[in-house]
Design a protein around this motif. Structure first.
Motif, PDB file in Angstrom:
ATOM      1  N   LEU A  44      28.852  38.660  31.325  1.00 42.26           N
ATOM      2  CA  LEU A  44      28.995  37.787  32.687  1.00 42.26           C
ATOM      3  C   LEU A  44      27.997  37.743  33.411  1.00 42.26           C
ATOM      4  O   LEU A  44      27.856  36.723  34.301  1.00 42.26           O
ATOM      5  CB  LEU A  44      29.991  39.118  33.258  1.00 42.26           C
ATOM      6  N   SER A  45      26.953  38.600  33.519  1.00 39.63           N
ATOM      7  CA  SER A  45      25.593  38.359  34.055  1.00 39.63           C
ATOM      8  C   SER A  45      25.012  36.992  33.340  1.00 39.63           C
ATOM      9  O   SER A  45      24.543  36.167  34.601  1.00 39.63           O
ATOM     10  CB  SER A  45      24.828  39.485  33.800  1.00 39.63           C
ATOM     11  N   GLN A  46      25.135  36.622  32.189  1.00 42.45           N
ATOM     12  CA  GLN A  46      24.661  35.311  31.627  1.00 42.45           C
ATOM     13  C   GLN A  46      25.301  34.359  32.113  1.00 42.45           C
ATOM     14  O   GLN A  46      24.775  33.199  32.557  1.00 42.45           O
ATOM     15  CB  GLN A  46      24.714  35.353  30.292  1.00 42.45           C
ATOM     16  N   ILE A  47      26.606  34.316  32.212  1.00 42.39           N
ATOM     17  CA  ILE A  47      27.583  33.166  32.593  1.00 42.39           C
ATOM     18  C   ILE A  47      27.140  32.843  34.209  1.00 42.39           C
ATOM     19  O   ILE A  47      27.099  31.818  34.786  1.00 42.39           O
ATOM     20  CB  ILE A  47      29.006  33.657  32.435  1.00 42.39           C
ATOM     21  N   LEU A  48      27.234  33.987  34.840  1.00 44.69           N
ATOM     22  CA  LEU A  48      26.887  33.942  36.529  1.00 44.69           C
ATOM     23  C   LEU A  48      25.305  33.059  36.752  1.00 44.69           C
ATOM     24  O   LEU A  48      25.183  32.230  37.506  1.00 44.69           O
ATOM     25  CB  LEU A  48      27.027  35.222  37.104  1.00 44.69           C
ATOM     26  N   LEU A  49      24.503  33.583  36.014  1.00 48.68           N
ATOM     27  CA  LEU A  49      22.988  32.958  36.200  1.00 48.68           C
ATOM     28  C   LEU A  49      22.994  31.599  35.653  1.00 48.68           C
ATOM     29  O   LEU A  49      22.213  31.042  36.374  1.00 48.68           O
ATOM     30  CB  LEU A  49      22.357  33.928  35.269  1.00 48.68           C
ATOM     31  N   HIS A  50      23.506  31.163  34.743  1.00 49.07           N
ATOM     32  CA  HIS A  50      23.573  29.901  34.213  1.00 49.07           C
ATOM     33  C   HIS A  50      24.485  28.788  34.721  1.00 49.07           C
ATOM     34  O   HIS A  50      24.462  27.678  34.179  1.00 49.07           O
ATOM     35  CB  HIS A  50      23.462  29.820  32.737  1.00 49.07           C
ATOM     36  N   ASN A  51      25.170  29.295  35.682  1.00 45.25           N
ATOM     37  CA  ASN A  51      26.375  28.258  36.077  1.00 45.25           C
ATOM     38  C   ASN A  51      26.514  28.422  37.529  1.00 45.25           C
ATOM     39  O   ASN A  51      26.187  29.386  38.263  1.00 45.25           O
ATOM     40  CB  ASN A  51      27.525  28.845  35.402  1.00 45.25           C
ATOM     41  N   THR A  52      27.266  27.692  38.247  1.00 53.29           N
ATOM     42  CA  THR A  52      27.490  27.557  39.651  1.00 53.29           C
ATOM     43  C   THR A  52      29.094  28.052  39.979  1.00 53.29           C
ATOM     44  O   THR A  52      29.989  27.343  39.983  1.00 53.29           O
ATOM     45  CB  THR A  52      27.406  26.059  40.275  1.00 53.29           C
ATOM     46  N   ILE A  53      28.784  29.444  40.238  1.00 50.34           N
ATOM     47  CA  ILE A  53      30.228  30.206  40.246  1.00 50.34           C
ATOM     48  C   ILE A  53      30.491  30.443  41.576  1.00 50.34           C
ATOM     49  O   ILE A  53      29.579  30.998  42.360  1.00 50.34           O
ATOM     50  CB  ILE A  53      30.499  31.461  39.481  1.00 50.34           C
ATOM     51  N   LYS A  54      31.654  30.179  41.946  1.00 49.74           N
ATOM     52  CA  LYS A  54      31.937  30.282  43.682  1.00 49.74           C
ATOM     53  C   LYS A  54      32.307  31.505  43.990  1.00 49.74           C
ATOM     54  O   LYS A  54      32.054  32.088  45.093  1.00 49.74           O
ATOM     55  CB  LYS A  54      33.102  29.222  44.058  1.00 49.74           C
ATOM     56  N   SER A  55      33.062  32.137  43.227  1.00 47.56           N
ATOM     57  CA  SER A  55      33.719  33.434  43.495  1.00 47.56           C
ATOM     58  C   SER A  55      34.194  33.990  42.328  1.00 47.56           C
ATOM     59  O   SER A  55      34.419  33.428  40.969  1.00 47.56           O
ATOM     60  CB  SER A  55      34.908  33.531  44.346  1.00 47.56           C
ATOM     61  N   VAL A  56      34.345  35.456  41.974  1.00 49.28           N
ATOM     62  CA  VAL A  56      34.878  36.140  40.913  1.00 49.28           C
ATOM     63  C   VAL A  56      36.111  37.043  41.455  1.00 49.28           C
ATOM     64  O   VAL A  56      35.622  37.671  42.579  1.00 49.28           O
ATOM     65  CB  VAL A  56      33.680  37.036  40.352  1.00 49.28           C
ATOM     66  N   THR A  57      37.234  36.959  40.710  1.00 48.56           N
ATOM     67  CA  THR A  57      38.217  37.733  41.148  1.00 48.56           C
ATOM     68  C   THR A  57      38.480  38.838  39.775  1.00 48.56           C
ATOM     69  O   THR A  57      38.444  38.168  38.786  1.00 48.56           O
ATOM     70  CB  THR A  57      39.556  36.892  41.208  1.00 48.56           C
ATOM     71  N   VAL A  58      38.712  39.779  40.065  1.00 47.05           N
ATOM     72  CA  VAL A  58      38.842  41.046  38.868  1.00 47.05           C
ATOM     73  C   VAL A  58      40.274  41.302  39.243  1.00 47.05           C
ATOM     74  O   VAL A  58      40.649  41.846  39.883  1.00 47.05           O
ATOM     75  CB  VAL A  58      38.027  42.271  39.121  1.00 47.05           C
ATOM     76  N   VAL A  59      40.894  41.506  37.969  1.00 49.18           N
ATOM     77  CA  VAL A  59      42.092  41.875  37.871  1.00 49.18           C
ATOM     78  C   VAL A  59      42.309  42.879  36.844  1.00 49.18           C
ATOM     79  O   VAL A  59      41.818  42.554  35.548  1.00 49.18           O
ATOM     80  CB  VAL A  59      43.162  40.721  37.535  1.00 49.18           C
ATOM     81  N   LYS A  60      42.415  44.283  37.086  1.00 49.09           N
ATOM     82  CA  LYS A  60      42.597  45.318  36.075  1.00 49.09           C
ATOM     83  C   LYS A  60      43.863  46.177  36.339  1.00 49.09           C
ATOM     84  O   LYS A  60      44.667  45.788  37.264  1.00 49.09           O
ATOM     85  CB  LYS A  60      41.373  46.197  36.387  1.00 49.09           C
ATOM     86  N   THR A  61      44.116  47.088  35.374  1.00 49.16           N
ATOM     87  CA  THR A  61      45.305  47.783  35.462  1.00 49.16           C
ATOM     88  C   THR A  61      44.821  49.041  36.101  1.00 49.16           C
ATOM     89  O   THR A  61      43.712  49.466  36.272  1.00 49.16           O
ATOM     90  CB  THR A  61      45.904  48.019  34.254  1.00 49.16           C
ATOM     91  N   ASP A  62      45.739  49.891  36.550  1.00 51.86           N
ATOM     92  CA  ASP A  62      45.493  51.287  37.007  1.00 51.86           C
ATOM     93  C   ASP A  62      45.140  52.311  36.052  1.00 51.86           C
ATOM     94  O   ASP A  62      45.044  53.423  36.344  1.00 51.86           O
ATOM     95  CB  ASP A  62      46.701  51.714  37.950  1.00 51.86           C
TER      96      ASP A  62
END
Length: 147
Positions: free
Chosen positions: A88-106
């Motif tokens: 994820l760090s590499q994807i964020l570093l090399h692209n222009t990402i506006k926001s991140v939404t995390v969806v997980k279970t409990d």
């Protein structure tokens, strides 16, 4: 623990395949598995990224409409995928990402997903807003802002 009147077959008893006739996927890219996704790709350009636990889409019927619509979806599992934070760090570093939404279970196995995403954002040194939503086993959604 089950409550009195709990019916594990409720969804099967009320199942009607016609309810899915007009539904389609909201996916805008392929592959969606984080470990298979490229680090650099045109579909990341100014994208809103959705990082979801593998099983979260199965736990919540409205997953595509609620979360995936208009987002680049990447799914992963903290128990089986290798080094989620680094990818994820590499994807964020090399692209222009506006926001991140995390969806997980409990469930306990999803506990570190938010931490991995937050560490990835921090290591990218980019001001990317992060929102976290938790899907509970009874399909209740509880959203929170992570900062």
């Amino acid at each position: 623990m089950h409550t009195k009147g709990f019916n594990p077959w409720k969804n099967m008893d009320e199942f009607n395949p016609k309810q899915f006739a007009d539904k389609s996927s909201e996916l805008v890219q392929w592959p969606i598995k984080l470990w298979k996704a490229p680090i650099v790709s045109p579909y990341y350009h100014h994208a809103h990224l959705l990082v979801a636990a593998d099983c979260s889409a199965f736990a919540y019927l409205g997953f595509h409409d609620m979360y995936a619509k208009g987002k680049v979806t990447l799914i992963c599992c903290m128990e089986t995928d290798f080094d989620v934070m680094s990818k994820l760090s590499q994807i964020l570093l090399h692209n222009t990402i506006k926001s991140v939404t995390v969806v997980k279970t409990d469930k306990e196995c999803c506990g570190d997903l938010t931490l991995a995403v937050m560490q990835a954002v921090k290591s990218s040194r980019l001001p990317v807003p992060v929102q976290v939503s938790t899907i509970f086993i009874d399909a209740e959604d509880v959203s929170e802002d992570a900062e």
